[in-house]
Design an enzyme around this catalytic site. Structure first.
Site, PDB file in Angstrom:
ATOM      1  N   LYS A 160      -5.255   5.870   1.884  1.00  0.00           N
ATOM      2  CA  LYS A 160      -4.228   6.723   1.272  1.00  0.00           C
ATOM      3  C   LYS A 160      -4.826   8.124   1.182  1.00  0.00           C
ATOM      4  O   LYS A 160      -4.931   8.722   0.103  1.00  0.00           O
ATOM      5  CB  LYS A 160      -3.843   6.135  -0.106  1.00  0.00           C
ATOM      6  CG  LYS A 160      -2.665   6.806  -0.792  1.00  0.00           C
ATOM      7  CD  LYS A 160      -1.336   6.561  -0.105  1.00  0.00           C
ATOM      8  CE  LYS A 160      -0.229   7.367  -0.793  1.00  0.00           C
ATOM      9  NZ  LYS A 160       1.053   7.314  -0.052  1.00  0.00           N
ATOM     10  N   ASP A 214      -1.971 -10.634   1.541  1.00  0.00           N
ATOM     11  CA  ASP A 214      -0.879 -11.504   1.087  1.00  0.00           C
ATOM     12  C   ASP A 214       0.372 -11.254   1.926  1.00  0.00           C
ATOM     13  O   ASP A 214       1.084 -12.190   2.311  1.00  0.00           O
ATOM     14  CB  ASP A 214      -0.528 -11.232  -0.391  1.00  0.00           C
ATOM     15  CG  ASP A 214      -1.240 -12.197  -1.341  1.00  0.00           C
ATOM     16  OD1 ASP A 214      -2.377 -12.595  -1.024  1.00  0.00           O
ATOM     17  OD2 ASP A 214      -0.668 -12.536  -2.400  1.00  0.00           O
ATOM     18  N   TYR A 246     -11.954  -2.601  -7.877  1.00  0.00           N
ATOM     19  CA  TYR A 246     -12.278  -3.896  -8.474  1.00  0.00           C
ATOM     20  C   TYR A 246     -13.558  -3.819  -9.303  1.00  0.00           C
ATOM     21  O   TYR A 246     -13.716  -4.563 -10.272  1.00  0.00           O
ATOM     22  CB  TYR A 246     -12.479  -4.957  -7.377  1.00  0.00           C
ATOM     23  CG  TYR A 246     -11.231  -5.683  -6.962  1.00  0.00           C
ATOM     24  CD1 TYR A 246     -10.132  -4.994  -6.470  1.00  0.00           C
ATOM     25  CD2 TYR A 246     -11.166  -7.066  -7.033  1.00  0.00           C
ATOM     26  CE1 TYR A 246      -8.997  -5.671  -6.066  1.00  0.00           C
ATOM     27  CE2 TYR A 246     -10.033  -7.751  -6.629  1.00  0.00           C
ATOM     28  CZ  TYR A 246      -8.953  -7.043  -6.142  1.00  0.00           C
ATOM     29  OH  TYR A 246      -7.831  -7.721  -5.737  1.00  0.00           O
ATOM     30  N   ASP A 284       0.948   2.789   2.681  1.00  0.00           N
ATOM     31  CA  ASP A 284       2.389   2.535   2.506  1.00  0.00           C
ATOM     32  C   ASP A 284       3.044   2.308   3.865  1.00  0.00           C
ATOM     33  O   ASP A 284       3.856   1.391   4.053  1.00  0.00           O
ATOM     34  CB  ASP A 284       3.078   3.665   1.712  1.00  0.00           C
ATOM     35  CG  ASP A 284       2.704   5.061   2.172  1.00  0.00           C
ATOM     36  OD1 ASP A 284       1.820   5.202   3.041  1.00  0.00           O
ATOM     37  OD2 ASP A 284       3.303   6.032   1.659  1.00  0.00           O
TER      38      ASP A 284
END
Ligand code: IPM
Ligand code: MG
Length: 367
Positions: A191, A251, A142, A223
């Site tokens: 990851k 979310d 970000y 994942d």
């Protein structure tokens, strides 16, 4: 005590849901006898329209001078054509960065009475679940270098993911401390099979883990975590992760609770100062229709009462009131299920206040 709260309703459904959270703060003022001064400031698209910038100086200084910030949501199609650096979303990103709010706490709890609204099968959610996502909020992709340039193959754009040891250590500590106060298990999501930043993340989390021998730590690839959340959300207690992964997983976790409209969040920076906002966006398609779910904003106000105003009892009362209102079958459109009663944004706020007032009366009249 007198507390000062900066209120930034923003765009879309932001003003509607924040108005209901404000009712709850007014209730807390009466219930505790402390004074709460609320001052409204422009942010996001509303601020662009009024003063040409997503975060006017007055808004930022108003936040800095307050004990905490209650935030609605920003953004909408009206401002979608603006270049990335001028979009309304920058308001919340800049606030997080300027106010050094590096730790984002996003609790996702499925109340058993909401199990019917969850998209998951009954047998997966019948016992409910209760997890906390601790998302790093002022670093990562970000805030890394970004840009775009002309090349022989057309435009090339890039966003750099980057983390320092210090950034990882401080967010890890927040997550471990949270795990101590909860069920004592922490899943660190990364990851690390592909990303260098994730390998550093994993190494630093393991270092911090040595300070917390009582916490059971597990590392999980993002994942797999996304898949495990829908397969068995009950396995998670605290999830610690980076800015981008936390955005995505929160979310996902939110809708498992029956509606994205339910999830609150607190953004903290190592002191009692915090910024509180529902995790949902500005939902321009339902703005101004009294249709949005205000519970994410109301539960954010509960976190505000707990972390910034030290009003633990009032915070618990608000959370209990929300539980009671749901148990009574009241639902906004986003969480409708057969047999439930559909109500609007304002009425949902009223129902929460009604439940709170009943609770007070009961406490007062107890011998
Ligand atoms: C969130 C939102 C924000 C984010 C947007 C509005 C910039 O999606 O708080 O999750 O990506 O952090
Ligand atoms: Mg998000």
């Amino acid at each position: 005590m007198t507390y000062k709260i900066a209120v930034l309703p923003g765009d879309g459904v932001g003003p509607e849901v924040v108005a209901q959270a404000v009712k709850v703060l007014r209730w807390a003022e009466k219930a505790t006898g402390h004074r709460i001064i609320l001052t409204e400031y422009d942010a996001g698209g509303a601020a662009i329209d009024r003063s040409g910038t997503y975060l006017p100086e007055k808004t930022l200084s108003g936040c800095i001078e307050s004990d905490c910030v209650l935030f609605g949501s920003v953004g909408g199609p009206k401002w979608d054509m603006l270049p990335g650096g001028q979009r309304p979303e920058q308001a919340v990103l800049k606030l997080r960065k300027e106010l050094k709010l590096y730790a984002n706490l996003r609790p996702a709890r499925l109340y058993p009475e909401m199990a019917g609204s969850s998209p998951l099968r009954q047998e997966i959610v019948e016992n409910g679940f209760d997890l906390l996502i601790v998302r790093e909020l002022t670093g990562g992709i970000y805030f890394g270098e970004k840009g775009s340039e002309q090349t022989a193959e057309g435009v090339r754009a890039y966003d750099v993911e980057q983390y320092s040891e210090a950034e990882i250590r401080r967010i890890a500590r927040v997550a471990f401390e949270a795990a101590v106060g909860r069920r004592g298990t922490l899943t660190s999501v990364d990851k690390a099979n592909v990303l260098e930043t994730s390998r550093l993340f994993r190494r630093i989390v393991d270092c911090v883990a040595e300070e917390y021998p009582q916490i059971a730590v597990k590392h999980m690839y993002v994942d797999n975590a996304a898949m495990q959340l829908v397969r068995n959300p009950g396995q998670f207690d605290v999830i610690l992760t980076s800015n981008l992964f936390g955005d995505i997983l929160s979310d996902e976790a939110s809708v498992l609770t029956g509606s994205i409209g339910m999830l609150p969040s607190a953004s903290m920076g190592g002191s009692a100062f915090g910024l509180y906002e529902p995790i949902h966006g500005s939902a321009p398609d339902i703005a101004g229709q009294d249709a949005a779910n205000p519970l994410g904003s109301i539960l954010s106000a509960a976190m505000l009462l707990r972390f910034s105003l030290s009003m633990d009892e009032a915070a618990e009362a608000v959370e209990e009131a929300v539980r009671q209102v749901l148990a009574l079958g009241w639902r906004t459109a986003d969480m409708m299920q057969p047999g439930a009663d559909r109500i609007g944004t304002q009425e949902m706020g009223e129902q929460v206040i009604r439940a709170l007032n009943k609770m007070i009366r009961r406490t007062v009249s107890r011998p």
